[in-house]
Design a protein around this motif. Structure first.
Motif, PDB file in Angstrom:
ATOM      1  N   ASP A 180       0.823  -1.204   0.000  1.00 49.04           N
ATOM      2  CA  ASP A 180       0.000   0.000   0.000  1.00 49.04           C
ATOM      3  C   ASP A 180       0.864   1.264   0.000  1.00 49.04           C
ATOM      4  O   ASP A 180       1.581   1.531   0.954  1.00 49.04           O
ATOM      5  N   VAL A 202      -4.257  -4.369   4.088  1.00 45.74           N
ATOM      6  CA  VAL A 202      -3.267  -4.266   3.018  1.00 45.74           C
ATOM      7  C   VAL A 202      -2.088  -5.162   3.378  1.00 45.74           C
ATOM      8  O   VAL A 202      -2.051  -5.739   4.456  1.00 45.74           O
ATOM      9  N   ARG A 203      -1.129  -5.261   2.467  1.00 48.06           N
ATOM     10  CA  ARG A 203       0.037  -6.074   2.774  1.00 48.06           C
ATOM     11  C   ARG A 203       0.771  -5.454   3.965  1.00 48.06           C
ATOM     12  O   ARG A 203       1.112  -4.278   3.953  1.00 48.06           O
ATOM     13  N   GLU A 204       0.986  -6.240   4.962  1.00 51.30           N
ATOM     14  CA  GLU A 204       1.687  -5.794   6.155  1.00 51.30           C
ATOM     15  C   GLU A 204       2.393  -6.996   6.743  1.00 51.30           C
ATOM     16  O   GLU A 204       2.045  -8.130   6.419  1.00 51.30           O
ATOM     17  N   GLU A 205       3.347  -6.732   7.595  1.00 52.42           N
ATOM     18  CA  GLU A 205       3.935  -7.874   8.291  1.00 52.42           C
ATOM     19  C   GLU A 205       2.905  -8.392   9.270  1.00 52.42           C
ATOM     20  O   GLU A 205       2.393  -7.634  10.095  1.00 52.42           O
ATOM     21  N   PHE A 258       1.718  -4.490  13.211  1.00 50.48           N
ATOM     22  CA  PHE A 258       1.015  -3.264  13.589  1.00 50.48           C
ATOM     23  C   PHE A 258      -0.475  -3.538  13.476  1.00 50.48           C
ATOM     24  O   PHE A 258      -0.901  -4.214  12.563  1.00 50.48           O
ATOM     25  N   ASN A 275       5.123   2.885   1.981  1.00 53.27           N
ATOM     26  CA  ASN A 275       4.747   3.746   3.104  1.00 53.27           C
ATOM     27  C   ASN A 275       3.697   3.145   4.042  1.00 53.27           C
ATOM     28  O   ASN A 275       3.923   2.985   5.229  1.00 53.27           O
ATOM     29  N   CYS A 276       2.527   2.792   3.503  1.00 52.93           N
ATOM     30  CA  CYS A 276       1.434   2.363   4.380  1.00 52.93           C
ATOM     31  C   CYS A 276       1.430   0.860   4.638  1.00 52.93           C
ATOM     32  O   CYS A 276       0.539   0.349   5.315  1.00 52.93           O
ATOM     33  N   SER A 277       2.417   0.150   4.076  1.00 53.00           N
ATOM     34  CA  SER A 277       2.633  -1.235   4.478  1.00 53.00           C
ATOM     35  C   SER A 277       3.744  -1.310   5.517  1.00 53.00           C
ATOM     36  O   SER A 277       4.030  -2.377   6.046  1.00 53.00           O
ATOM     37  N   HIS A 278       4.379  -0.185   5.756  1.00 50.18           N
ATOM     38  CA  HIS A 278       5.378  -0.037   6.822  1.00 50.18           C
ATOM     39  C   HIS A 278       6.594  -0.929   6.649  1.00 50.18           C
ATOM     40  O   HIS A 278       7.061  -1.541   7.607  1.00 50.18           O
ATOM     41  N   THR A 293       2.208   3.614  13.834  1.00 46.20           N
ATOM     42  CA  THR A 293       2.268   4.002  12.431  1.00 46.20           C
ATOM     43  C   THR A 293       1.430   5.232  12.127  1.00 46.20           C
ATOM     44  O   THR A 293       1.497   5.790  11.049  1.00 46.20           O
TER      45      THR A 293
END
Lengths: 394, 694
Positions: free
Chosen positions: A100, B291-294, B298, A117-120, B347
Motif C-alpha cells: 500500500d 493491506v500487505r503488512e507484516e 502493527f 509507506n502504508c505497508s510499513h 504508524t
C-alpha cells in the motif's frame, strides 16, 4: 382481442413460476467460485530499442492509500518494451503483492529498494529479476538513500512523547548486507527526502502532521557518529532534496496551500547555511542532470481552489532559470497532475508522469531533451518514482 | 373453467419445484394476508396477533400490495423480516432489487445503501415517519439500526406514493422507511413483553426487550432497548490461483452499543398522534483497510464514539372529509468523537476530533380532498442544522432550510396521476466571515402516472415516473478543513422509470398469490460531488465534477404456496441489471467505464418454509463481477461473490409465554469475499437467538 390478452396474461403466471424455480434451484447449485487470478503484466512496445549504459528503468506506482495497489513497471531500453505491473507475476508467492502506497524507489548495488509507506516496510528485490529478497520493517517509512554499506530510511514514526501531537521522526540505518536496521537517529517532525554529501546526511523535515505548526528545518546527521550535529532553519513544510555537483543542496518547501507559496532553497553543504531563497521557483519535485535542475510544481491553493502547474529548468552553475517551460510541443496541456520526473541525459530524454485523478491508471510521457514528445504509455495508478538500471531485467 | 386449467398446470410445476427443493419435508397454518389502504395512516404497517387454537402466531398484514402503489416500492415486513439472517437493517435491505450495500465488513462496519447507482447520499432514510438527518456527511449508517423492534422496511424509488406528507419526503431521489412496532393488544390484554437474546460468532452478545403497555383505550406506550457487544474478530483469507494463500484475523473491529427508545401512541376522535424518543450510544474500533503488512506487527487502534439522540412528534388531524392536517417536529443531537493515537498504533498520525451536530425540524402538511378523485396537498418544512467541530480553522456552519411542496393526485378507476413541485431554499451561515457557501434556491418536480389497463379484472398496472431532485453539498463537502470547498453546487439526479406490476390472488390450494414487478430506468447524475486529489495523494478536495448515466432493470417476484399444507412456502427473488457509466471526462481513457462497485448483474433469493411452528429460511445473495475503479482493467477486477444463509426456528408454547428459538448459519459455503476493496468480509458464522413473548 381483450380475451386473448387475458389468456396470455394467465399463462404469464406459469412462465413466471418457471423462472422462479430456475432461479431458486440454480442459486443453490452454485457453490464453487473462481479463484482470484494473478494480474498479468501488460507489454507495450513504445520505442525501437537502443543500446547504452542504462539498460532500463523501474517505475513505482504509488497506488491510492488503503487500496493495496502499489505496482512496479519496467521499461527496457534494448527492446523498447514497457512492461506494466511486473511485481505480482514475478512474485506469485508474496502475499498481497507489493503493498500500500509505494513512496520511494532506489537501486543500490544489486538490489532494488521500494519504500512502501502504508505497508510499513522497505521491499528489497533483486534488481536483475525483481524478485522478492526481504522486507525491512520500518513504520510509516518515507524515503531511502545510501552511503557506503548503509541504507538510510526516513520515518514519521519516532518515539511518542507526552504530547502525542509533538512526535519527532527518525532516520533508520540499515546494513545493506544483512538488511537489518542497526541504528536510529531522531530528527525533526515528519522527515521526508534526504541527500548525502561527503559524510553528512541532510534530512528535510516537513511537520506535515502538525498543521499549522509545520517544521521548517533540515537536520544534518554526521554519518560517523549517526547523530544530528546541526539543524538548519529553512522554510515550512520541506519535502524534496537534490544535490548538484558543486555541493549545493536544493530543498523544496511545499508551502501551506493558503498564503505561503511553494519555494526552492539552496543550502551550501560546506557551510550548512541557506545561501539562496528562490521565491519564484515553486517546487513539487526535482531531477538533476549535469547543470540542469528540472523542476515541476503542481500547487494547490485552498484560497482559490485551483491547481497551478509550473515547469522550469534551473541552471545550477549560472544560478539562473533557463526556461519556464521545458515541454515545448503542447503536451503539457494533456498532463493533469504532474507527479514524477526523471532525466536520462545520455539517452537524450526526460520523463514526466501524470497521476490524473489518482484512482485510475496514470500516464508516463517520454520527451526528447528539446521538449518534444517521444512516446507515452499507460502506467499503474499514481506513477511517481523512477530508478534507472545499468543491469537489464531478466 | 379457465381458472381451473391454469391451476392444474401451476400445481404441477409448483409441486415438482417443491419436490426438487425440499423432498423430505411434508405439511399448516394459514397465513392471512389482507390489505388496508394506509395512504392516510401514520403507520403504514399494523400488526395483529391472532390467538389461534394452539399457537400464538404473529400475522402481519402486508399493508401495501405492489399494485396499489404508483411508484416502485419494495417492502420487507413482519415475519419475513424476522426470519432473515440479519443483524441490522442494512443486512435486510440487501434483498431489495436495485440496491447495492457498501459494507466495510463485520457487525460494526459502516454499511450504507446505494439505490440505482445514484449514490448513498441520495437516499432519504425515515425512522417512523421523520427523516434521519446527517448534515455532516449526508449518509446514514444502516448497520446501526437493529431489526429487533422493526416491523417493516420499505424502499421507494423516487418517493413515497402519497401526497399527504412532509416536504422532506419529496426531497430525496429514493426513500427508505423504517417502521418500528406499533403496539397492538389482544382483547383483555394490557401489555406485551418480548425479551430476546442473541449470541454467536465474533463474540457477539445482544440482549433486547420490547415492552408495550396500554394506558387507556386511546393511549398506549412502547419502550424498547438493546445492548450489543462484539469483539469483531474473524479470520479471512486472500489467495490467488497458483500463488499465495494467506489467512489473517480482522482486529480492532469491536463494537459496544446501547439503544433505548420510547414512544407514546394516541388516538383522537379525528386523528392520531405519536411521540418518540431515541438514544443510541456506541464505541467502536476501526479495523481499517487490510493491506500487505507484516502479519501481526502493527494493528489499527483508532476508535470512534457516537451518541445519537432524537425526539420527535407527529400529530394528524382529520378535521373534515375535505381537510386533513399533519404536524411533525423533531430535535436531534449527534456527537461523534474520533481518536487515532500514535501511543496505541505507532504508524499513525495523532487525530482527536469531536463533532457535535444539532437539528431542529418542523413540518406542517395539509391535504385537501377536493372531490372523490382529486386531492391537493401543501407542505411546509423548516430545518435548522448546526455543526461544531474542533478542527483547525473550522467554519462552524449553521444551515437554515425551507422546503415547500405542492402536490396533487388524481385517481380514476384505471388511471392515477400524481405530480409534485418542491421548492428548496437553503442559507448557510458560518462563524468565520466569508466562509459560507452561497444561498441555494431550487424548484424540482416529479410526475407519476399509473394505469390499470384491465381495471379490476386483472391486477396489472403500468406505471411511469419522472423525478428531478438534488442533494445538497454536506457540511463536510463544504467546510471540512483542507477538504471542503464552499463553492460547491448541489448534485442533481434525474430519474425516468417505466414499470409493470402484476399480482394475482388464487382461491385454490396451490398458490395463494403471485406478485411481481419489473422496472426499467434511466438515471442521470449531474454535477456529481467527488473528491479530487490536490498536490499529493494525502490532500483531497471536493468538486462538482462527475457525470454518470445509469440504465437499469429491477425485477422482483414473490409467491406464496400452500400446496403441501401444512408445509407453507414463500419464495421471493429479485434481479438487477445496471449499466452505470461514467461520462465525466471525454478525454479520459476510461470515459464510459462502469462506475466502481456497481455489478452489471446482481440478484437475491429468499425462501421460507413454515411447518407447525417450525420455520426454515434460506437466503441467497449474488453480486456479479464488477470493477473497483472506473478503469475497467484486470488490476481493478473484482470477482463475483454469492453467499447462502440458512436459519431454522421453532416456536414453543408455554403457559405464560411463547418462546422462539432460532439458529442461523451465514455464508455456509465460507466464501471469502470483499464488498469494498481491502475490507474482507466474514466467512461462515453462526448465531443463536431466543425470543420470549409474554
Amino acid at each position: 382481442m381483450k380475451k386473448g390478452i387475458i389468456k396470455i396474461l394467465q399463462r404469464v403466471d406459469q412462465i413466471l413460476l418457471f423462472v422462479l424455480m430456475i432461479v431458486a434451484v440454480s442459486s443453490t447449485l452454485i457453490s464453487c467460485r473462481k479463484t482470484q487470478m494473478i494480474v498479468p503484466s501488460t507489454n507495450t512496445n513504445v520505442g525501437p530499442g537502443e543500446s547504452g549504459d542504462i539498460k532500463g528503468f523501474f517505475l513505482l506506482n504509488e497506488g491510492n492509500m488503503g487500496s493495496n495497489k502499489a505496482t512496479l513497471d519496467y521499461y527496457d531500453y534494448q527492446t523498447g518494451i514497457y512492461q506494466k505491473n511486473i511485481f505480482a507475476v514475478r512474485n506469485p508467492d508474496v502475499a498481497r503483492e507489493l503493498g500500500d502506497v509505494g513512496n520511494d524507489l532506489q537501486i543500490y548495488g544489486s538490489k532494488l529498494y521500494a519504500v512502501i509507506n502504508c505497508s510499513h516496510f522497505v521491499e528489497v528485490m533483486d534488481v536483475r529479476t525483481a524478485r522478492h529478497i526481504s522486507q525491512i520493517s520500518i513504520p510509516n517509512c518515507r524515503y531511502i538513500t545510501f552511503s557506503g554499506k548503509y541504507a538510510y530510511v526516513s520515518s514519521y514514526a519516532g518515539p511518542v512523547e507526552i504530547d502525542p501531537n509533538a512526535r519527532l521522526g527518525y532516520v533508520a540505518k540499515i546494513d545493506t548486507a544483512t538488511l537489518q536496521v542497526i541504528d536510529e537517529c531522531i530528527v525533526g517532525y515528519q522527515p521526508e527526502e534526504m541527500v548525502v554529501v561527503g559524510n553528512k546526511l541532510y534530512v528535510a523535515n516537513s511537520g506535515g502532521y502538525r498543521v499549522p505548526n509545520y517544521d521548517n528545518t533540515v537536520s544534518v546527521i554526521d554519518l560517523n557518529t549517526f547523530t544530528v550535529t546541526k539543524t538548519i532553519t529553512v522554510a515550512i513544510n520541506l519535502h524534496r532534496m537534490e544535490v548538484d555537483r558543486y555541493g549545493m543542496i536544493y530543498v523544496s518547501s511545499r508551502g501551506d496551500y493558503y498564503d505561503v507559496p511553494s519555494m526552492t532553497f539552496i543550502i551550501d553543504s560546506k557551510t550548512d547555511e541557506v545561501v539562496k531563497s528562490l521565491e519564484l521557483l515553486p517546487n513539487s519535485e526535482m531531477a538533476i542532470a549535469g547543470d540542469s535542475l528540472y523542476i515541476y510544481s503542481s500547487y494547490w491553493s485552498y484560497i482559490t481552489n485551483t491547481q497551478t502547474v509550473n515547469y522550469a529548468i534551473y541552471n545550477v552553475k549560472t544560478h539562473e532559470v533557463e526556461t519556464r517551460s521545458f515541454i515545448k510541443d503542447g503536451t503539457d496541456g494533456q498532463i493533469k497532475v504532474p507527479y514524477g520526473i526523471a532525466v536520462n541525459k545520455k539517452a537524450g530524454e526526460f520523463f514526466v508522469t501524470d497521476a490524473k485523478d489518482y484512482v485510475t491508471p496514470g500516464k508516463l510521457y517520454c520527451f526528447n531533451l528539446d521538449g518534444t514528445l517521444k512516446w507515452s504509455v499507460t502506467t499503474g495508478d499514481i506513477p511517481a518514482h523512477f530508478a534507472f538500471t545499468t543491469v537489464a531485467l531478466e | 373453467m379457465r381458472m381451473k386449467r391454469v391451476f392444474k398446470i401451476n400445481s404441477f410445476s409448483f409441486l415438482s419445484f417443491l419436490l426438487l427443493y425440499f423432498s423430505s419435508l411434508s405439511v399448516t397454518y394459514a397465513n392471512t394476508c389482507f390489505h388496508r389502504d394506509t395512504n392516510l395512516s401514520l403507520f403504514t404497517q399494523d400488526t395483529i396477533r391472532n390467538k389461534s387454537a394452539d399457537t400464538l402466531s404473529e400475522v402481519t398484514i402486508v399493508a401495501k400490495r405492489l399494485v396499489k402503489e404508483v411508484l416502485p416500492v419494495q417492502t420487507l415486513t413482519g415475519n419475513t423480516l424476522k426470519k432473515l439472517n440479519a443483524y441490522s437493517v442494512a443486512d435486510a435491505v440487501r434483498y431489495f432489487a436495485g440496491v447495492q450495500i457498501k459494507d466495510y465488513g463485520g457487525i460494526g462496519g459502516l454499511k450504507t445503501v446505494n439505490i440505482r447507482s445514484l449514490g448513498s447520499q441520495h437516499v432519504g432514510v425515515f425512522y417512523d415517519g421523520i427523516q434521519i438527518g446527517n448534515a455532516q456527511n449526508g449518509v446514514v449508517d444502516l448497520g446501526r439500526f437493529s431489526l429487533e423492534n422493526m416491523e417493516a422496511v420499505t424502499l421507494y424509488n423516487g418517493q413515497k406514493s402519497a401526497i399527504f406528507q412532509p416536504a422532506k419526503d419529496f426531497a430525496s431521489a429514493s426513500a427508505m422507511y423504517l417502521h418500528t412496532r406499533v403496539p397492538y393488544f389482544y382483547s383483555g390484554k394490557r401489555y406485551n413483553l418480548t425479551l430476546g437474546i442473541k449470541g454467536g460468532s465474533f463474540g457477539t452478545i445482544d440482549p433486547s426487550f420490547v415492552w408495550e403497555y396500554k394506558l387507556s383505550d386511546k393511549i398506549s406506550l412502547s419502550a424498547s432497548g438493546e445492548y450489543m457487544y462484539t469483539n469483531g474478530r474473524y479470520r479471512f483469507t486472500y489467495s490467488t490461483a497458483g500463488g499465495y494463500d494467506t489467512t489473517a484475523t480482522r482486529r480492532n473491529g469491536d463494537v459496544r452499543m446501547e439503544r433505548i427508545e420510547a414512544a407514546l401512541f394516541g388516538k383522537l376522535a379525528k386523528g392520531e398522534w405519536k411521540i418518540k424518543t431515541y438514544f443510541y450510544d456506541s464505541q467502536r474500533g476501526y479495523p481499517g483497510a487490510s493491506v500487505r503488512e507484516e502479519p501481526g506487527k502493527f494493528s489499527h487502534q483508532d476508535r470512534q464514539w457516537d451518541d445519537n439522540f432524537f425526539s420527535q412528534a407527529t400529530l394528524r388531524l382529520d378535521f373534515t372529509r375535505f381537510y386533513n392536517v399533519m404536524f411533525n417536529a423533531k430535535y436531534a443531537y449527534d456527537y461523534l468523537h474520533y481518536l487515532s493515537d500514535p501511543r496505541q498504533d505507532v504508524t499513525t498520525m495523532y487525530v482527536n476530533n469531536h463533532f457535535r451536530q444539532q437539528e431542529i425540524y418542523g413540518s406542517v402538511a395539509h391535504l385537501f380532498n377536493i372531490n372523490e378523485w382529486w386531492n391537493l396537498s401543501l407542505s411546509n418544512d423548516y430545518q435548522w442544522n448546526k455543526l461544531n467541530a474542533d478542527l483547525l480553522d473550522f467554519a462552524y456552519p449553521v444551515r437554515n432550510s425551507l422546503l415547500t411542496a405542492v402536490a396533487t393526485s388524481v385517481s380514476f378507476k384505471r388511471l392515477k396521476v400524481q405530480a409534485s413541485l418542491l421548492h428548496t431554499y437553503v442559507k448557510d451561515r458560518t462563524r468565520i466571515s466569508e466562509a459560507q457557501a452561497g444561498t441555494k434556491a431550487k424548484f424540482t418536480p416529479s410526475v407519476v402516472v399509473s394505469y390499470k389497463p384491465f381495471g379490476e379484472k386483472i391486477d396489472l398496472s403500468v406505471r411511469a415516473f419522472y423525478k428531478r431532485i438534488f442533494r445538497l453539498p454536506t457540511f463536510n463537502d463544504l467546510y471540512y478543513t483542507f477538504i471542503g470547498n464552499r463553492n460547491l453546487n448541489p448534485e442533481f439526479t434525474t430519474q425516468y422509470d417505466i414499470g409493470i406490476t402484476y399480482r394475482r390472488d388464487f382461491s385454490g390450494k396451490i398458490l395463494k398469490y403471485l406478485e411481481g414487478q419489473v422496472d426499467g430506468y434511466y438515471n442521470v447524475v449531474d454535477d456529481k460531488i467527488i473528491a479530487i486529489p490536490t498536490s499529493n495523494q494525502f490532500r483531497w478536495t471536493m468538486m462538482n465534477y462527475g457525470h454518470v448515466k445509469i440504465r437499469g432493470i429491477d425485477a422482483s417476484l414473490e409467491a406464496f404456496s400452500t400446496a403441501l399444507h401444512p408445509v407453507d412456502l414463500r419464495v421471493r427473488v429479485t434481479y438487477t441489471y445496471q449499466k452505470a457509466q461514467d461520462f465525466t471526462d471525454k478525454s479520459s481513457e476510461w470515459y464510459g467505464g462502469q462506475i466502481p462497485y456497481i455489478p452489471w448483474h446482481s440478484g437475491t433469493a429468499l425462501a421460507t418454509i413454515d411447518y407447525r411452528g417450525w420455520s426454515l429460511n434460506y437466503s441467497f445473495i449474488y453480486t456479479g463481477e464488477r470493477y473497483e475503479s472506473v478503469a475497467n482493467i484486470p488490476e481493478n477486477y473484482a470477482l463475483a461473490w454469492y453467499t447462502s444463509d440458512v436459519g431454522l426456528s421453532k416456536a414453543f408454547d408455554f403457559k405464560k409465554f411463547t418462546m422462539r428459538a432460532t439458529l442461523e448459519v451465514n455464508n455456509i459455503f465460507n466464501q471469502q469475499y470483499e464488498v469494498v476493496q481491502c475490507y474482507p468480509m466474514p466467512g461462515t458464522n453462526f448465531k443463536i437467538k431466543l425470543n420470549f413473548l409474554f
